[in-house]
Design a protein around this motif. Structure first.
Motif, mmCIF file in Angstrom:
data_model
loop_
_atom_site.group_PDB
_atom_site.id
_atom_site.type_symbol
_atom_site.label_atom_id
_atom_site.label_comp_id
_atom_site.label_asym_id
_atom_site.label_seq_id
_atom_site.Cartn_x
_atom_site.Cartn_y
_atom_site.Cartn_z
ATOM 1 N N ILE A 1 -38.354 -69.007 -29.734
ATOM 2 C CA ILE A 1 -39.209 -67.845 -30.026
ATOM 3 C C ILE A 1 -39.817 -67.978 -31.429
ATOM 4 C CG2 ILE A 1 -39.192 -65.326 -30.426
ATOM 5 C CD1 ILE A 1 -36.877 -65.227 -28.284
ATOM 6 N N MET A 2 -38.998 -68.486 -32.384
ATOM 7 C CA MET A 2 -39.456 -68.587 -33.777
ATOM 8 C C MET A 2 -40.246 -69.866 -34.057
ATOM 9 S SD MET A 2 -36.359 -67.051 -36.007
ATOM 10 C CE MET A 2 -36.086 -65.288 -36.084
ATOM 11 N N GLY A 3 -40.467 -70.649 -33.022
ATOM 12 C CA GLY A 3 -41.224 -71.892 -33.194
ATOM 13 C C GLY A 3 -40.510 -72.919 -34.038
ATOM 14 N N ALA A 4 -39.151 -72.967 -33.897
ATOM 15 C CA ALA A 4 -38.364 -73.915 -34.708
ATOM 16 C C ALA A 4 -37.787 -75.046 -33.858
ATOM 17 C CB ALA A 4 -37.240 -73.163 -35.418
ATOM 18 N N LYS A 5 -38.367 -75.259 -32.665
ATOM 19 C CA LYS A 5 -37.811 -76.262 -31.749
ATOM 20 C C LYS A 5 -38.241 -77.689 -32.104
ATOM 21 C CE LYS A 5 -36.194 -76.090 -27.807
ATOM 22 N NZ LYS A 5 -34.867 -76.502 -27.322
ATOM 23 N N SER A 6 -39.413 -77.825 -32.758
ATOM 24 C CA SER A 6 -39.913 -79.175 -33.023
ATOM 25 C C SER A 6 -39.030 -79.879 -34.053
ATOM 26 C CB SER A 6 -41.353 -79.113 -33.542
ATOM 27 O OG SER A 6 -41.364 -78.483 -34.805
ATOM 28 N N LYS A 7 -39.049 -81.195 -34.003
ATOM 29 C CA LYS A 7 -38.184 -82.003 -34.884
ATOM 30 C C LYS A 7 -38.490 -81.758 -36.367
ATOM 31 C CE LYS A 7 -35.539 -84.536 -32.090
ATOM 32 N NZ LYS A 7 -34.749 -83.442 -31.549
ATOM 33 N N ASP A 8 -39.768 -81.444 -36.681
ATOM 34 C CA ASP A 8 -40.122 -81.256 -38.092
ATOM 35 C C ASP A 8 -40.140 -79.788 -38.508
ATOM 36 O OD1 ASP A 8 -42.259 -80.679 -36.498
ATOM 37 O OD2 ASP A 8 -43.757 -81.828 -37.648
ATOM 38 N N ALA A 9 -39.485 -78.924 -37.710
ATOM 39 C CA ALA A 9 -39.426 -77.491 -38.055
ATOM 40 C C ALA A 9 -38.712 -77.310 -39.396
ATOM 41 C CB ALA A 9 -38.688 -76.728 -36.959
ATOM 42 N N HIS A 10 -39.205 -76.367 -40.194
ATOM 43 C CA HIS A 10 -38.638 -76.129 -41.522
ATOM 44 C C HIS A 10 -37.206 -75.602 -41.418
ATOM 45 C CE1 HIS A 10 -38.190 -74.646 -45.635
ATOM 46 N NE2 HIS A 10 -39.219 -75.419 -45.946
ATOM 47 N N PHE A 11 -36.364 -76.013 -42.384
ATOM 48 C CA PHE A 11 -34.964 -75.580 -42.445
ATOM 49 C C PHE A 11 -34.853 -74.047 -42.395
ATOM 50 C CE2 PHE A 11 -31.323 -74.140 -44.997
ATOM 51 C CZ PHE A 11 -30.277 -74.805 -44.364
ATOM 52 N N LEU A 12 -35.761 -73.344 -43.101
ATOM 53 C CA LEU A 12 -35.672 -71.881 -43.175
ATOM 54 C C LEU A 12 -35.903 -71.212 -41.820
ATOM 55 C CD1 LEU A 12 -37.308 -71.042 -46.623
ATOM 56 C CD2 LEU A 12 -34.898 -70.906 -45.992
ATOM 57 N N ARG A 13 -36.715 -71.852 -40.962
ATOM 58 C CA ARG A 13 -36.926 -71.296 -39.611
ATOM 59 C C ARG A 13 -35.640 -71.406 -38.801
ATOM 60 N NH1 ARG A 13 -42.809 -71.845 -36.870
ATOM 61 N NH2 ARG A 13 -43.980 -71.042 -38.631
ATOM 62 N N LYS A 14 -34.971 -72.538 -38.939
ATOM 63 C CA LYS A 14 -33.700 -72.740 -38.234
ATOM 64 C C LYS A 14 -32.663 -71.741 -38.769
ATOM 65 C CE LYS A 14 -34.551 -77.700 -37.810
ATOM 66 N NZ LYS A 14 -34.144 -79.010 -38.326
ATOM 67 N N PHE A 15 -32.686 -71.568 -40.101
ATOM 68 C CA PHE A 15 -31.756 -70.627 -40.740
ATOM 69 C C PHE A 15 -31.997 -69.214 -40.207
ATOM 70 C CE2 PHE A 15 -30.434 -67.771 -44.228
ATOM 71 C CZ PHE A 15 -29.117 -68.204 -44.413
ATOM 72 N N ALA A 16 -33.269 -68.827 -40.093
ATOM 73 C CA ALA A 16 -33.620 -67.486 -39.592
ATOM 74 C C ALA A 16 -33.167 -67.306 -38.144
ATOM 75 C CB ALA A 16 -35.124 -67.266 -39.711
ATOM 76 N N ALA A 17 -33.317 -68.357 -37.322
ATOM 77 C CA ALA A 17 -32.881 -68.282 -35.920
ATOM 78 C C ALA A 17 -31.370 -68.108 -35.851
ATOM 79 C CB ALA A 17 -33.296 -69.548 -35.171
ATOM 80 N N GLY A 18 -30.645 -68.846 -36.699
ATOM 81 C CA GLY A 18 -29.187 -68.732 -36.757
ATOM 82 C C GLY A 18 -28.757 -67.351 -37.218
ATOM 83 N N CYS A 19 -29.468 -66.805 -38.222
ATOM 84 C CA CYS A 19 -29.169 -65.451 -38.734
ATOM 85 C C CYS A 19 -29.332 -64.397 -37.632
ATOM 86 C CB CYS A 19 -30.102 -65.097 -39.883
ATOM 87 S SG CYS A 19 -29.696 -65.904 -41.422
ATOM 88 N N ALA A 20 -30.440 -64.483 -36.891
ATOM 89 C CA ALA A 20 -30.714 -63.492 -35.842
ATOM 90 C C ALA A 20 -29.644 -63.545 -34.750
ATOM 91 C CB ALA A 20 -32.095 -63.745 -35.244
ATOM 92 N N ALA A 21 -29.269 -64.762 -34.337
ATOM 93 C CA ALA A 21 -28.233 -64.912 -33.304
ATOM 94 C C ALA A 21 -26.896 -64.381 -33.826
ATOM 95 C CB ALA A 21 -28.110 -66.379 -32.900
ATOM 96 N N GLY A 22 -26.621 -64.624 -35.109
ATOM 97 C CA GLY A 22 -25.372 -64.145 -35.723
ATOM 98 C C GLY A 22 -25.281 -62.628 -35.746
ATOM 99 N N ALA A 23 -26.395 -61.974 -36.082
ATOM 100 C CA ALA A 23 -26.419 -60.506 -36.146
ATOM 101 C C ALA A 23 -26.157 -59.893 -34.770
ATOM 102 C CB ALA A 23 -27.755 -60.026 -36.686
ATOM 103 N N LEU A 24 -26.793 -60.444 -33.735
ATOM 104 C CA LEU A 24 -26.609 -59.917 -32.372
ATOM 105 C C LEU A 24 -25.171 -60.101 -31.900
ATOM 106 C CD1 LEU A 24 -29.944 -61.200 -30.799
ATOM 107 C CD2 LEU A 24 -29.341 -58.810 -31.188
ATOM 108 N N GLY A 25 -24.611 -61.273 -32.188
ATOM 109 C CA GLY A 25 -23.226 -61.539 -31.788
ATOM 110 C C GLY A 25 -22.254 -60.623 -32.497
ATOM 111 N N SER A 26 -22.539 -60.356 -33.776
ATOM 112 C CA SER A 26 -21.649 -59.527 -34.587
ATOM 113 C C SER A 26 -21.546 -58.098 -34.062
ATOM 114 C CB SER A 26 -22.160 -59.520 -36.026
ATOM 115 O OG SER A 26 -21.266 -58.833 -36.835
ATOM 116 N N LEU A 27 -22.651 -57.553 -33.585
ATOM 117 C CA LEU A 27 -22.642 -56.190 -33.028
ATOM 118 C C LEU A 27 -21.689 -56.104 -31.839
ATOM 119 C CD1 LEU A 27 -26.424 -55.255 -33.170
ATOM 120 C CD2 LEU A 27 -24.574 -54.061 -34.353
ATOM 121 N N ALA A 28 -21.683 -57.164 -31.015
ATOM 122 C CA ALA A 28 -20.829 -57.174 -29.825
ATOM 123 C C ALA A 28 -19.358 -57.396 -30.184
ATOM 124 C CB ALA A 28 -21.299 -58.263 -28.867
ATOM 125 N N GLY A 29 -19.125 -58.192 -31.231
ATOM 126 C CA GLY A 29 -17.741 -58.597 -31.519
ATOM 127 C C GLY A 29 -16.983 -57.751 -32.523
#
Length: 297
Positions: free
Chosen positions: A102-130
């Protein structure tokens, strides 16, 4: 069914890959890897949590726990730990790839910060459930007496209502975002660099995965230790009292009482838990993904 897919995964892998993994497969593979991992790692978690609450040395905590409560004390809180992994970790690991897309971070040359943002978003959603299982797990791990999940849950509900299960929620969401962002982005980035350097092997090589995950574990400890300390303090308040009004109040009181470096108290046991947890979790996750015909992360 799932068993048929697993039995014939070699025959079905190309077809499955063409369809792309379903959200359920992503989350299921993540949940299975998380539950398998926590079963091995839980005793380290108990020692780390008690060290943060009691202070002292690792040896002293292990010694006093064994002499006072016996060796099974290291599996206190394993029930809620399994439930937490099945809810929280299955989402924060399993949603990383879909959110990355969704964040356009799938390509091999995607910026580190995009990957970081994707990880942050997934972490927040998981945290609400857990979060509810996290609160119960922390209380059971630090309890000196034999306790059970229903007993802890009913005591907490009786004293604080449903809000008690969301104690430390702001600290937990912040921690989960920093943790998952650091973990997934560092793993992704380090693995890419290892593959590019041809030092070890390809993206599906277990040594490449282990080296990337172990390195990510160190960076996670640096960024997460302070949040971990605050979260433990917030969640471990007595059932009938509140010592801290919230995240900022807790940070202020701990820093003024024990100094800023005390936020990294328990760094070694946190790393001792993160390194094997991250390594096992991501290796299991990559294996389950490959069984279901998904590409390596």
């Amino acid at each position: 069914g799932g068993s048929t897919v697993l039995q014939n995964h070699s025959a079905h892998a190309p077809a499955l890959r063409a369809m792309g993994p379903s959200l359920l497969q992503q989350v299921g593979a993540a949940g299975a890897s998380a539950v398998a991992t926590v079963t091995f790692i839980h005793p380290i978690d108990v020692v780390k949590t008690r060290l943060q609450v009691q202070g002292g040395s690792i040896g002293a905590v292990i010694g006093s726990t064994v002499s006072a409560e016996g060796p099974f004390a290291f599996y206190k809180g394993i029930g809620p730990a399994w439930l937490r992994e099945a809810s929280y970790t299955s989402l924060r690991l399993g949603l990383y790839e879909p959110i990355k897309e969704i964040m356009g971070a799938k390509s091999k040359d995607a910026h580190f910060l995009r990957k970081f943002a994707a990880g942050c978003a997934a972490g927040a959603l998981g945290s609400l459930a857990g979060n509810p299982f996290d609160v119960l797990k922390t209380k059971m791990m630090t309890s000196k007496v034999q306790t059970s999940l229903p007993a802890e849950a009913s005591a907490l509900f009786a004293n604080q209502g449903i809000g008690g299960f969301y104690r430390g929620i702001s600290a937990n969401i912040t921690r989960a975002m920093v943790l998952n962002g650091t973990k997934m982005a560092c793993y992704d980035e380090i693995k890419q660099r290892i593959v590019k350097s041809k030092l070890i092997g390809g993206p599906k090589d277990i040594a490449t995965q282990a080296a990337s995950a172990f390195s990510a574990g160190f960076f996670m400890t640096c960024t997460v230790a302070p949040f971990d300390r605050l979260r433990t303090a917030l969640m471990n308040q007595p059932a009938d009292a509140k010592e801290y009004s919230g995240f900022a109040d807790c940070a202020y009181k701990i820093v003024t009482r024990d100094g800023p470096l005390s936020l990294w108290r328990g760094f070694i046991p946190i790393w001792a838990r993160f390194a094997p947890t991250t390594t096992l979790q991501l290796i299991f996750f990559e294996r389950f993904r490959s069984l279901l015909g998904m590409e390596a992360l």
